[in-house]
Scaffold this motif. Structure first.
Motif, PDB file in Angstrom:
ATOM      1  N   LEU A  92       0.829  -1.208   0.000  1.00 56.62           N
ATOM      2  CA  LEU A  92       0.000   0.000   0.000  1.00 56.62           C
ATOM      3  C   LEU A  92       0.862   1.256   0.000  1.00 56.62           C
ATOM      4  CD1 LEU A  92      -2.833  -0.930   2.514  1.00 56.62           C
ATOM      5  CD2 LEU A  92      -3.094  -0.450   0.075  1.00 56.62           C
ATOM      6  N   ALA A  93       1.898   1.253   0.818  1.00 54.15           N
ATOM      7  CA  ALA A  93       2.773   2.430   0.904  1.00 54.15           C
ATOM      8  C   ALA A  93       3.469   2.696  -0.425  1.00 54.15           C
ATOM      9  CB  ALA A  93       3.799   2.233   2.015  1.00 54.15           C
ATOM     10  N   ARG A  94       3.929   1.648  -1.094  1.00 54.64           N
ATOM     11  CA  ARG A  94       4.569   1.834  -2.399  1.00 54.64           C
ATOM     12  C   ARG A  94       3.596   2.451  -3.390  1.00 54.64           C
ATOM     13  NH1 ARG A  94       7.120  -3.190  -1.195  1.00 54.64           N
ATOM     14  NH2 ARG A  94       5.464  -4.299  -2.288  1.00 54.64           N
ATOM     15  N   GLY A  95       2.344   2.035  -3.334  1.00 57.12           N
ATOM     16  CA  GLY A  95       1.351   2.588  -4.246  1.00 57.12           C
ATOM     17  C   GLY A  95       1.000   4.028  -3.959  1.00 57.12           C
ATOM     18  N   LEU A  96       1.213   4.461  -2.721  1.00 55.02           N
ATOM     19  CA  LEU A  96       0.823   5.808  -2.323  1.00 55.02           C
ATOM     20  C   LEU A  96       2.011   6.741  -2.071  1.00 55.02           C
ATOM     21  CD1 LEU A  96      -1.972   4.814   0.211  1.00 55.02           C
ATOM     22  CD2 LEU A  96      -2.272   5.657  -2.118  1.00 55.02           C
TER      23      LEU A  96
ATOM     24  N   ALA B 283      -1.683   3.572  -7.233  1.00 54.82           N
ATOM     25  CA  ALA B 283      -2.382   3.320  -5.970  1.00 54.82           C
ATOM     26  C   ALA B 283      -3.278   2.096  -6.095  1.00 54.82           C
ATOM     27  CB  ALA B 283      -3.197   4.545  -5.568  1.00 54.82           C
ATOM     28  N   GLU B 284      -3.946   1.959  -7.224  1.00 55.57           N
ATOM     29  CA  GLU B 284      -4.820   0.800  -7.440  1.00 55.57           C
ATOM     30  C   GLU B 284      -4.024  -0.497  -7.413  1.00 55.57           C
ATOM     31  OE1 GLU B 284      -6.795   1.561 -11.141  1.00 55.57           O
ATOM     32  OE2 GLU B 284      -7.879   3.271 -10.343  1.00 55.57           O
ATOM     33  N   ARG B 285      -2.845  -0.480  -8.047  1.00 50.23           N
ATOM     34  CA  ARG B 285      -2.016  -1.676  -8.088  1.00 50.23           C
ATOM     35  C   ARG B 285      -1.547  -2.050  -6.677  1.00 50.23           C
ATOM     36  NH1 ARG B 285       3.044  -3.442  -8.663  1.00 50.23           N
ATOM     37  NH2 ARG B 285       4.267  -1.574  -8.948  1.00 50.23           N
ATOM     38  N   GLY B 286      -1.154  -1.054  -5.874  1.00 51.91           N
ATOM     39  CA  GLY B 286      -0.732  -1.319  -4.502  1.00 51.91           C
ATOM     40  C   GLY B 286      -1.862  -1.887  -3.665  1.00 51.91           C
ATOM     41  N   ALA B 287      -3.043  -1.321  -3.826  1.00 56.73           N
ATOM     42  CA  ALA B 287      -4.199  -1.808  -3.070  1.00 56.73           C
ATOM     43  C   ALA B 287      -4.577  -3.228  -3.487  1.00 56.73           C
ATOM     44  CB  ALA B 287      -5.384  -0.870  -3.275  1.00 56.73           C
ATOM     45  N   ARG B 288      -4.517  -3.493  -4.791  1.00 53.46           N
ATOM     46  CA  ARG B 288      -4.842  -4.830  -5.282  1.00 53.46           C
ATOM     47  C   ARG B 288      -3.839  -5.861  -4.761  1.00 53.46           C
ATOM     48  NH1 ARG B 288      -6.100  -3.475  -9.943  1.00 53.46           N
ATOM     49  NH2 ARG B 288      -4.031  -3.372 -10.839  1.00 53.46           N
ATOM     50  N   LEU B 289      -2.558  -5.517  -4.790  1.00 52.76           N
ATOM     51  CA  LEU B 289      -1.529  -6.435  -4.299  1.00 52.76           C
ATOM     52  C   LEU B 289      -1.701  -6.697  -2.808  1.00 52.76           C
ATOM     53  CD1 LEU B 289       1.014  -8.089  -4.683  1.00 52.76           C
ATOM     54  CD2 LEU B 289       2.341  -5.993  -4.403  1.00 52.76           C
ATOM     55  N   ALA B 290      -1.963  -5.645  -2.046  1.00 57.14           N
ATOM     56  CA  ALA B 290      -2.184  -5.816  -0.605  1.00 57.14           C
ATOM     57  C   ALA B 290      -3.376  -6.734  -0.352  1.00 57.14           C
ATOM     58  CB  ALA B 290      -2.403  -4.458   0.056  1.00 57.14           C
ATOM     59  N   HIS B 291      -4.437  -6.531  -1.096  1.00 53.31           N
ATOM     60  CA  HIS B 291      -5.638  -7.360  -0.930  1.00 53.31           C
ATOM     61  C   HIS B 291      -5.345  -8.815  -1.282  1.00 53.31           C
ATOM     62  CE1 HIS B 291      -9.839  -8.665  -2.144  1.00 53.31           C
ATOM     63  NE2 HIS B 291      -9.944  -8.343  -0.870  1.00 53.31           N
TER      64      HIS B 291
ATOM     65  N   ASN C  32       4.100   8.317  -3.944  1.00 55.65           N
ATOM     66  CA  ASN C  32       4.408   9.395  -4.875  1.00 55.65           C
ATOM     67  C   ASN C  32       4.071  10.745  -4.260  1.00 55.65           C
ATOM     68  OD1 ASN C  32       5.241   7.707  -7.066  1.00 55.65           O
ATOM     69  ND2 ASN C  32       3.096   7.139  -7.290  1.00 55.65           N
ATOM     70  N   ILE C  33       4.784  11.769  -4.696  1.00 57.19           N
ATOM     71  CA  ILE C  33       4.569  13.119  -4.191  1.00 57.19           C
ATOM     72  C   ILE C  33       3.210  13.616  -4.698  1.00 57.19           C
ATOM     73  CG2 ILE C  33       5.450  15.483  -4.233  1.00 57.19           C
ATOM     74  CD1 ILE C  33       8.250  14.213  -4.686  1.00 57.19           C
ATOM     75  N   PRO C  34       2.345  14.070  -3.787  1.00 55.77           N
ATOM     76  CA  PRO C  34       0.997  14.489  -4.199  1.00 55.77           C
ATOM     77  C   PRO C  34       0.973  15.607  -5.237  1.00 55.77           C
ATOM     78  CG  PRO C  34       1.138  14.323  -1.817  1.00 55.77           C
ATOM     79  CD  PRO C  34       2.526  14.154  -2.351  1.00 55.77           C
ATOM     80  N   SER C  35       1.986  16.484  -5.235  1.00 53.44           N
ATOM     81  CA  SER C  35       1.988  17.592  -6.187  1.00 53.44           C
ATOM     82  C   SER C  35       2.326  17.145  -7.609  1.00 53.44           C
ATOM     83  CB  SER C  35       2.971  18.675  -5.742  1.00 53.44           C
ATOM     84  OG  SER C  35       4.288  18.141  -5.707  1.00 53.44           O
ATOM     85  N   GLU C  36       2.865  15.942  -7.749  1.00 55.46           N
ATOM     86  CA  GLU C  36       3.178  15.425  -9.083  1.00 55.46           C
ATOM     87  C   GLU C  36       1.937  14.785  -9.694  1.00 55.46           C
ATOM     88  OE1 GLU C  36       6.476  12.763  -9.004  1.00 55.46           O
ATOM     89  OE2 GLU C  36       7.800  14.227  -8.087  1.00 55.46           O
ATOM     90  N   ASP C  37       1.892  14.826 -10.985  1.00 58.20           N
ATOM     91  CA  ASP C  37       0.778  14.204 -11.691  1.00 58.20           C
ATOM     92  C   ASP C  37       1.083  12.712 -11.839  1.00 58.20           C
ATOM     93  OD1 ASP C  37      -1.620  14.018 -12.981  1.00 58.20           O
ATOM     94  OD2 ASP C  37      -0.838  14.667 -14.931  1.00 58.20           O
ATOM     95  N   VAL C  38       0.518  11.917 -10.952  1.00 58.59           N
ATOM     96  CA  VAL C  38       0.793  10.488 -10.908  1.00 58.59           C
ATOM     97  C   VAL C  38      -0.461   9.730 -11.342  1.00 58.59           C
ATOM     98  CG1 VAL C  38       1.442   8.573  -9.407  1.00 58.59           C
ATOM     99  CG2 VAL C  38       2.397  10.836  -9.017  1.00 58.59           C
ATOM    100  N   PRO C  39      -0.286   8.746 -12.198  1.00 58.62           N
ATOM    101  CA  PRO C  39      -1.465   7.976 -12.612  1.00 58.62           C
ATOM    102  C   PRO C  39      -2.077   7.219 -11.432  1.00 58.62           C
ATOM    103  CG  PRO C  39       0.551   7.032 -13.544  1.00 58.62           C
ATOM    104  CD  PRO C  39       0.934   8.285 -12.817  1.00 58.62           C
ATOM    105  N   PRO C  40      -3.387   7.183 -11.343  1.00 55.22           N
ATOM    106  CA  PRO C  40      -4.052   6.488 -10.226  1.00 55.22           C
ATOM    107  C   PRO C  40      -3.826   4.981 -10.251  1.00 55.22           C
ATOM    108  CG  PRO C  40      -5.677   7.218 -11.838  1.00 55.22           C
ATOM    109  CD  PRO C  40      -4.350   7.785 -12.259  1.00 55.22           C
TER     110      PRO C  40
END
Length: 69
Positions: free
Chosen positions: A36-40, A53-61, A42-50
């Motif tokens: 989850l942490a790896r998926g999240l 985060a989805e991949r991190g959440a899916r892997l954690a699940h 990224n620096i919030p001010s950067e334009d990061v593809p969602p």
């Protein structure tokens, strides 16, 4: 004459088995948090593809499901 019978399959596990299982669960939870942490991370001010985060959440699940948590 008495026979030595093995413990019944539904008997409660001993302290060592319970501790071992708990250690496995904690390790799995730690890996899920890292995913989850790896998926999240990224620096919030950067334009990061969602998708990150989805991949991190899916892997954690998937990690949690694989261990029955």
């Amino acid at each position: 004459m008495t026979q030595n019978r093995s413990p019944q399959p539904d008997a409660a596990p001993g302290p060592e088995a319970r501790l071992s299982r708990l250690e496995e669960q904690v390790a799995t939870l730690a890996e899920a948090v890292r995913a989850l942490a790896r998926g999240l991370e990224n620096i919030p001010s950067e334009d990061v593809p969602p998708e990150e985060a989805e991949r991190g959440a899916r892997l954690a699940h998937e990690l949690l499901l694989s261990q029955g948590l």
